[in-house]
Enzyme design. Structure first.
Site, short mmCIF file in Angstrom:
data_model
loop_
_atom_site.label_atom_id
_atom_site.label_comp_id
_atom_site.label_asym_id
_atom_site.label_seq_id
_atom_site.Cartn_x
_atom_site.Cartn_y
_atom_site.Cartn_z
N MET A 164 -11.96 4.72 -2.76
CA MET A 164 -12.76 5.09 -1.58
C MET A 164 -13.41 6.43 -1.86
SD MET A 164 -10.30 3.76 1.52
CE MET A 164 -8.75 3.95 0.66
N MET A 169 -8.93 8.56 -2.31
CA MET A 169 -9.97 9.05 -1.39
C MET A 169 -10.40 10.44 -1.83
SD MET A 169 -8.12 8.02 2.21
CE MET A 169 -7.00 6.63 2.31
N MET A 196 -12.30 -5.50 3.46
CA MET A 196 -11.56 -4.58 4.33
C MET A 196 -11.43 -5.18 5.73
SD MET A 196 -10.59 -1.98 2.59
CE MET A 196 -10.02 -0.98 3.98
N HIS A 210 -0.72 -1.05 -4.61
CA HIS A 210 -2.05 -0.67 -4.13
C HIS A 210 -2.12 0.84 -3.94
CE1 HIS A 210 -5.90 -1.64 -2.18
NE2 HIS A 210 -5.61 -0.68 -1.31
N ASP A 233 -4.48 3.91 -2.86
CA ASP A 233 -5.70 4.33 -2.16
C ASP A 233 -6.13 5.68 -2.67
OD1 ASP A 233 -6.33 2.22 -0.23
OD2 ASP A 233 -4.39 2.68 0.64
N ASP A 264 -7.21 -6.04 3.13
CA ASP A 264 -6.52 -4.76 3.25
C ASP A 264 -6.80 -4.18 4.63
OD1 ASP A 264 -5.47 -2.21 3.02
OD2 ASP A 264 -6.93 -1.52 1.54
N SER A 284 0.84 -1.19 0.00
CA SER A 284 0.00 0.00 0.00
C SER A 284 0.87 1.24 0.00
CB SER A 284 -0.91 0.01 1.23
OG SER A 284 -1.62 1.23 1.29
N HIS A 342 -7.81 1.37 -5.34
CA HIS A 342 -8.88 1.19 -4.36
C HIS A 342 -9.62 2.52 -4.24
CE1 HIS A 342 -9.99 0.38 0.14
NE2 HIS A 342 -11.05 0.42 -0.63
#
Length: 224
Positions: free
Chosen positions: A69, A38, A138, A34, A36, A172, A9, A67
């Site tokens: 979010m 957001m 998650m 990975h 993230d 994750d 990550s 990912h």
């Protein structure tokens, strides 16, 4: 039989030298990277967006595991496809028509993943098992790094693996050497880890340990 895919990550990396961090992880044996994403609405924090993914994809030969979010994940599919994302993983809680969204992601040329929060029943994604390329379970509440691994989420992984033996199942949140066995034994094969990889004294060794434990458990599950 699904094989292990270790996806460090980048949330735990140095954002000031993100491309270098990505290359460092690949050099240590990472299979995926990975990312993230957001938007400040679905979760309270804001991180990278499509322009950063675009910059990274131009300098890397790597699988970018995004990912999302974000609220309204339908809005960003084309942007991330053009940016070079390899997999677009949205949250089941953020969309009203997950099946149509998976079709849109596939039409854009990306793999489609569906994520579930710790408190979301796994039944919400079971009807998508034959369409999604990956399911992300998650093991912390999304939005923040460094949280404790929630072993109580492992029954979701077991249920998914029993129903879909060939599906990529990602975990994750809080994954480390002390709990990788629980995730592997439950049936997860895609391992996201941030702090436990980036802060490891032996990054290559940590990644290889994760891979070995996952592949060993997947071989045992295949024999059942």
């Amino acid at each position: 039989m699904p094989i292990a895919k270790i996806s460090p990550s980048l949330l735990s990396g140095d954002f000031g030298i993100l491309a270098a961090e990505c290359k460092r992880m690949v050099s240590h044996g990472a299979d995926w990277l990975h990312m993230d994403v957001m938007d400040g609405h679905f979760v309270p924090n804001i991180t990278i967006g499509a322009p950063v993914i675009s910059c990274l994809s131009k300098h890397l030969n790597a699988f970018l595991d995004c990912h999302m979010m974000v609220s309204h994940p339908e809005k960003w599919v084309d942007d991330f496809a053009k940016a070079g994302a390899s997999l677009y993983c949205f949250h089941i809680e953020a969309t009203e028509n997950a099946s149509a969204l998976i079709d849109k992601i596939h039409a854009a040329g990306m793999k489609a993943g569906v994520a579930v929060k710790p408190k979301t029943p796994i039944s919400t994604v079971m009807d998508l098992g034959d369409k999604m390329d990956m399911c992300l379970v998650m093991t912390v509440e999304p939005g923040f790094g460094g949280q404790r691994f929630m072993a109580e989420c492992m029954p979701k992984v077991r249920e998914l693996r029993a129903r879909f033996p060939d599906l990529d199942i990602e975990v994750d949140g809080g994954i480390a050497l002390e709990n990788i066995d629980a995730a592997a034994e439950a049936g997860a094969n895609v391992i996201v880890a941030g702090t436990s990889i980036f802060k490891a004294s032996d990054i290559s060794g940590t990644i290889e340990t994760f891979r070995t434990k996952v592949n060993t458990e997947q071989a045992l599950l295949a024999k059942k």
